[in-house]
Design a protein around this motif. Structure first.
Motif, mmCIF file in Angstrom:
data_model
loop_
_atom_site.group_PDB
_atom_site.id
_atom_site.type_symbol
_atom_site.label_atom_id
_atom_site.label_comp_id
_atom_site.label_asym_id
_atom_site.label_seq_id
_atom_site.Cartn_x
_atom_site.Cartn_y
_atom_site.Cartn_z
ATOM 1 N N ALA A 516 42.537 43.766 43.124
ATOM 2 C CA ALA A 516 42.524 43.340 44.530
ATOM 3 C C ALA A 516 43.911 43.114 45.094
ATOM 4 O O ALA A 516 44.055 42.843 46.295
ATOM 5 C CB ALA A 516 41.692 42.069 44.677
ATOM 6 N N SER A 517 44.957 43.251 44.275
ATOM 7 C CA SER A 517 46.315 42.925 44.735
ATOM 8 C C SER A 517 46.919 44.000 45.639
ATOM 9 O O SER A 517 47.956 43.777 46.250
ATOM 10 C CB SER A 517 47.233 42.702 43.526
ATOM 11 N N THR A 518 46.294 45.182 45.728
ATOM 12 C CA THR A 518 46.768 46.232 46.631
ATOM 13 C C THR A 518 45.640 46.627 47.569
ATOM 14 O O THR A 518 44.462 46.498 47.217
ATOM 15 C CB THR A 518 47.226 47.484 45.848
ATOM 16 N N PRO A 519 45.973 47.115 48.774
ATOM 17 C CA PRO A 519 44.910 47.555 49.688
ATOM 18 C C PRO A 519 44.024 48.633 49.080
ATOM 19 O O PRO A 519 42.811 48.638 49.290
ATOM 20 C CB PRO A 519 45.692 48.082 50.900
ATOM 21 N N GLU A 520 44.645 49.563 48.315
ATOM 22 C CA GLU A 520 43.868 50.643 47.708
ATOM 23 C C GLU A 520 42.895 50.096 46.664
ATOM 24 O O GLU A 520 41.738 50.516 46.586
ATOM 25 C CB GLU A 520 44.805 51.668 47.060
ATOM 26 N N GLY A 521 43.373 49.135 45.850
ATOM 27 C CA GLY A 521 42.508 48.535 44.846
ATOM 28 C C GLY A 521 41.399 47.717 45.472
ATOM 29 O O GLY A 521 40.252 47.753 45.028
ATOM 30 N N ARG A 522 41.750 46.980 46.529
ATOM 31 C CA ARG A 522 40.738 46.179 47.225
ATOM 32 C C ARG A 522 39.655 47.089 47.809
ATOM 33 O O ARG A 522 38.461 46.770 47.749
ATOM 34 C CB ARG A 522 41.408 45.383 48.343
ATOM 35 N N SER A 523 40.076 48.223 48.352
ATOM 36 C CA SER A 523 39.117 49.176 48.904
ATOM 37 C C SER A 523 38.179 49.688 47.817
ATOM 38 O O SER A 523 36.979 49.842 48.035
ATOM 39 C CB SER A 523 39.850 50.338 49.561
ATOM 40 N N LEU A 524 38.731 49.929 46.623
ATOM 41 C CA LEU A 524 37.919 50.400 45.504
ATOM 42 C C LEU A 524 36.850 49.360 45.152
ATOM 43 O O LEU A 524 35.687 49.697 44.918
ATOM 44 C CB LEU A 524 38.818 50.668 44.292
ATOM 45 N N LEU A 525 37.252 48.095 45.156
ATOM 46 C CA LEU A 525 36.306 47.027 44.838
ATOM 47 C C LEU A 525 35.204 46.922 45.882
ATOM 48 O O LEU A 525 34.034 46.739 45.555
ATOM 49 C CB LEU A 525 37.044 45.689 44.746
ATOM 50 N N GLU A 526 35.587 47.017 47.144
ATOM 51 C CA GLU A 526 34.640 46.753 48.224
ATOM 52 C C GLU A 526 33.701 47.918 48.491
ATOM 53 O O GLU A 526 32.595 47.720 48.996
ATOM 54 C CB GLU A 526 35.402 46.369 49.491
ATOM 55 N N GLN A 527 34.146 49.149 48.189
ATOM 56 C CA GLN A 527 33.281 50.286 48.504
ATOM 57 C C GLN A 527 32.353 50.664 47.365
ATOM 58 O O GLN A 527 31.430 51.465 47.547
ATOM 59 C CB GLN A 527 34.115 51.510 48.892
ATOM 60 N N ALA A 528 32.526 50.061 46.179
ATOM 61 C CA ALA A 528 31.697 50.430 45.024
ATOM 62 C C ALA A 528 30.235 50.092 45.286
ATOM 63 O O ALA A 528 29.896 48.957 45.622
ATOM 64 C CB ALA A 528 32.191 49.719 43.773
ATOM 65 N N ALA A 529 29.360 51.063 45.097
ATOM 66 C CA ALA A 529 27.924 50.828 45.264
ATOM 67 C C ALA A 529 27.347 50.067 44.084
ATOM 68 O O ALA A 529 26.313 49.412 44.218
ATOM 69 C CB ALA A 529 27.188 52.153 45.441
ATOM 70 N N THR A 530 28.008 50.153 42.924
ATOM 71 C CA THR A 530 27.497 49.496 41.718
ATOM 72 C C THR A 530 28.629 48.786 40.997
ATOM 73 O O THR A 530 29.711 49.358 40.805
ATOM 74 C CB THR A 530 26.857 50.519 40.766
ATOM 75 N N VAL A 531 28.373 47.541 40.602
ATOM 76 C CA VAL A 531 29.357 46.754 39.852
ATOM 77 C C VAL A 531 28.647 46.055 38.705
ATOM 78 O O VAL A 531 27.600 45.423 38.897
ATOM 79 C CB VAL A 531 30.044 45.689 40.748
ATOM 80 N N MET A 532 29.210 46.194 37.505
ATOM 81 C CA MET A 532 28.761 45.398 36.362
ATOM 82 C C MET A 532 29.812 44.330 36.112
ATOM 83 O O MET A 532 30.963 44.646 35.787
ATOM 84 C CB MET A 532 28.601 46.267 35.114
ATOM 85 N N LEU A 533 29.413 43.078 36.278
ATOM 86 C CA LEU A 533 30.327 41.955 36.090
ATOM 87 C C LEU A 533 29.992 41.251 34.787
ATOM 88 O O LEU A 533 28.886 40.722 34.631
ATOM 89 C CB LEU A 533 30.194 40.978 37.264
ATOM 90 N N PHE A 534 30.957 41.246 33.876
ATOM 91 C CA PHE A 534 30.798 40.492 32.640
ATOM 92 C C PHE A 534 31.671 39.232 32.715
ATOM 93 O O PHE A 534 32.155 38.877 33.783
ATOM 94 C CB PHE A 534 31.151 41.387 31.452
ATOM 95 N N ARG A 535 31.833 38.548 31.615
ATOM 96 C CA ARG A 535 32.508 37.236 31.644
ATOM 97 C C ARG A 535 33.867 37.331 32.355
ATOM 98 O O ARG A 535 34.644 38.252 32.111
ATOM 99 C CB ARG A 535 32.682 36.699 30.227
ATOM 100 N N GLN A 536 34.105 36.356 33.231
ATOM 101 C CA GLN A 536 35.324 36.321 34.034
ATOM 102 C C GLN A 536 36.144 35.073 33.710
ATOM 103 O O GLN A 536 35.595 34.032 33.336
ATOM 104 C CB GLN A 536 34.979 36.317 35.521
ATOM 105 N N GLU A 537 37.454 35.193 33.898
ATOM 106 C CA GLU A 537 38.327 34.033 33.712
ATOM 107 C C GLU A 537 38.080 33.014 34.815
ATOM 108 O O GLU A 537 37.862 33.366 35.979
ATOM 109 C CB GLU A 537 39.788 34.474 33.734
ATOM 110 N N ILE A 538 38.146 31.734 34.455
ATOM 111 C CA ILE A 538 37.905 30.668 35.429
ATOM 112 C C ILE A 538 38.905 30.754 36.572
ATOM 113 O O ILE A 538 38.559 30.541 37.742
ATOM 114 C CB ILE A 538 37.973 29.286 34.739
ATOM 115 N N GLY A 539 40.156 31.113 36.261
ATOM 116 C CA GLY A 539 41.193 31.158 37.291
ATOM 117 C C GLY A 539 40.959 32.206 38.365
ATOM 118 O O GLY A 539 41.488 32.091 39.478
#
Length: 595
Positions: A516-539
């Motif tokens: 999410a630190s770049t506009p291109e990366g943020r766009s990749l995150l937001e436009q994805a139709a499918t996301v598998m989220l596994f364990r995340q860091e608390i921070g």
């Protein structure tokens, strides 16, 4: 639900024509009460936007895993209106229904067995919103057809009826109170509509069909809904026709778009898609079967901290996807985890070293020259003020990239000198790889992050351009590349082109905040139709919560999730998931196998 039987003459509307456009509506979760009102408002707007048809089809699926059989259902929704909900263009789903082979009194014999059609004719004053979801397991098909009415004309006629105190003559289900409430809604700006609701049952024998009929009638009666099944009009009703022959017309039920919100159908609390890949089990214990090609786009993200199970999941998914759909799989594998197992994915593994010539000359490969200029500018730190010149010179240059680096203008040459010598020149020189056979490029031996990123960018751009057929392209360890905006732009372009050519793009990485630190990366995150989220860091969980619209409970679960457990988010559906592995898959794909 306030409704009355038809008081406005004949209705010959909304028969499905051959040229009618259809859309598959992607179902969404209806469990969270705080989100329901927004969904119901969209459904009301859909009903008010024009006359139309909603058709739901339910299919039983048997899923086999590790010697056990599991039963689940796949419910798909189609409509002639594609706005207000996430949807994808579809063929007419009514064309794929079974052919009727024989009419019999009270039912039909079809290619799929015996069929019987019911039409609802009486509704109570109150119905729970989304009640149709409970019926999808009893009826294989449900069809709602509606037509917008001239509200002014309807109101005028209704007022005359009420004024003459003839409410009791409308029908045995209509009352003056119902009319008065409908009129009040119309005067407040709500649209009036007439509708018909059909239910289709299938069974192998007459006895089973009678039992299924009793179950459906009983379930609907609990809601106060009465249905009928005319003996001699089964084929016409099977075709969802409301005008039958010259003289017979199904009576309309009239209500308002606001009252009709109770028919909201697009509910999906499980994910079981016929023809998809078995992943594991949901938090409710239901099998999860996923088809990437039933999405708005084919971009899928697999995100989780180290040790969360994301790499194992990606390998198992790719292996099963190849086995199920026979899709060619191509990959960019920075740590060579997949290339050493390439045969498990039906691919060939190629290990890249800094001494090996790859033949990835972007000018010889025909990669878009604006994209080439952007990549060169980023990888060789060409100043912003010189980038327009770089684009101009590339557009007119006739030759390979090494000749360009040696013969471009003096101002550019000093920045591109590194391209003309090893290890960079080895990437450009040689015979380019063919994409006739699936290839996974292992990059563990590329020690320089610069060379690894350059190779990844060129491979991704080349594959995206050449793969004009259904295929899979995955990028592992995506965090290595997120600080390079132009490279992330190449990945974004791969994902964007995927919908046109059937390219399923899989991006696997650890930290969401890095992407999410770049506009291109943020766009990749937001436009994805499918996301598998596994364990995340608390921070980083607050950012994950914001981007993927998670509740506090869902976010908290992700910080405590066991290995292989997480959340699958696809379109508007979010389900808890536990990835299921066979012992063979664990042995073959684990990065830390047990001895």
């Amino acid at each position: 639900m306030r409704s009355i039987r038809g008081i406005i003459g004949k209705d010959h509307g909304y028969q499905s024509r051959k040229d009618t456009r259809w859309y598959e509506i992607l179902g969404e979760s209806f469990a969270a009460e705080y989100e329901r009102e927004e969904k119901l408002q969209r459904f009301q707007a859909m009903l008010s936007s024009g006359s139309g048809i909603i058709y739901a089809r339910n299919s039983e699926m048997i899923v086999e895993f590790n010697g056990e059989m599991f039963s689940t259902n796949d419910t798909r929704y189609f409509s002639t209106l594609g706005t207000y909900f996430e949807s994808i263009p579809s063929e007419n789903p009514l064309d794929s229904r079974p052919e009727v082979l024989e009419r019999r009194p009270g039912y039909l014999r079809t290619e799929d067995g015996l069929a019987k059609v019911f039409v609802a004719y009486r509704f109570p004053s109150v119905l729970p919103e989304g009640f149709l979801y409970s019926v999808f397991g009893l009826a294989k098909e449900v069809c709602l057809k509606w037509r917008l009415l001239d509200s002014g004309r309807f109101a005028a006629k209704a007022e005359r009826i009420i004024a003459r105190k003839l409410g009791r003559r409308i029908s045995d289900t209509a009352t003056a109170d119902d009319l008065a409430e409908i009129l009040q809604q119309i005067r407040s700006g709500v649209d009036a509509l007439s509708f018909h609701l059909f239910f289709v049952l299938y069974a192998d024998t007459e006895k089973e069909l009678r039992r299924a009929s009793r179950n459906l009638q009983g379930a609907l009666k609990l809601y106060g809904i009465e249905v009928e099944s005319p003996l001699f009009y089964q084929q016409e009703l099977f075709e969802f026709r409301t005008k039958i022959g010259l003289f017979f017309q199904l009576k309309n039920t009239i209500t308002t778009a606001s009252s009709a919100r109770v028919f909201y159908p697009f509910i999906k609390e499980t994910l079981a898609e016929e023809g998809g890949v078995f992943l594991g089990f949901s938090s409710t214990g239901d099998p999860v079967v996923f088809d990437p090609y039933r999405r708005l786009n084919y971009l899928m993200l697999v995100l989780g901290e180290s040790g969360s199970g994301k790499s194992m999941t990606a390998k198992v998914y790719l292996s099963r996807l190849h086995a199920k759909k026979k899709l060619p799989i191509f990959g960019i594998d920075p740590e060579s985890e997949y290339s050493r197992l390439a045969e498990k994915f039906g691919a060939m593994g190629i290990e890249i070293s800094e001494e090996k010539k790859l033949g990835l000359d972007p000018l010889m490969l025909g990669i878009d020259r604006v994209m080439v200029a952007d990549m060169l500018a980023e990888f060789y730190s060409v100043p912003r003020e010189l980038q327009p010149r770089l684009r101009r010179e590339l557009q007119t240059f006739d030759g390979d990239i090494l000749n360009f680096a040696e013969n471009c203008s003096q101002e550019l040459r000093k920045y591109l000198e590194a391209a003309a010598v090893p290890p960079d020149s080895n990437i450009f020189q040689g015979k380019p790889p063919t994409v006739g056979e699936p290839v996974i490029f292992g990059m563990r031996d590329l020690k320089s992050p610069h060379v690894k990123a350059l190779a990844a960018a060129l491979i991704s751009a080349y594959l995206t351009q050449m793969l004009n057929r259904p295929a899979v392209l995955f990028v592992d360890e995506g965090w290595l590349f997120v600080k390079m905006p132009k490279l992330m732009g190449v990945f974004e372009n791969s994902a964007r082109r995927g919908r046109k050519y059937g390219l399923h793009f899989l991006f696997i990485t650890q930290r969401v905040e890095d992407v999410a630190s770049t506009p291109e990366g943020r766009s990749l995150l937001e436009q994805a139709a499918t996301v598998m989220l596994f364990r995340q860091e608390i921070g980083g969980i607050e950012l994950v919560k914001e981007i993927f619209r998670l509740s506090a409970g869902e976010a908290g679960m992700l910080t405590r999730a066991a290995t292989g457990e997480g959340i699958l988010k696809t379109s508007n559906l979010k389900i808890g998931i536990r990835i299921a592995l066979t012992q063979r898959e664990f042995r073959e794909f684990s990065t830390t196998p047990k001895v």
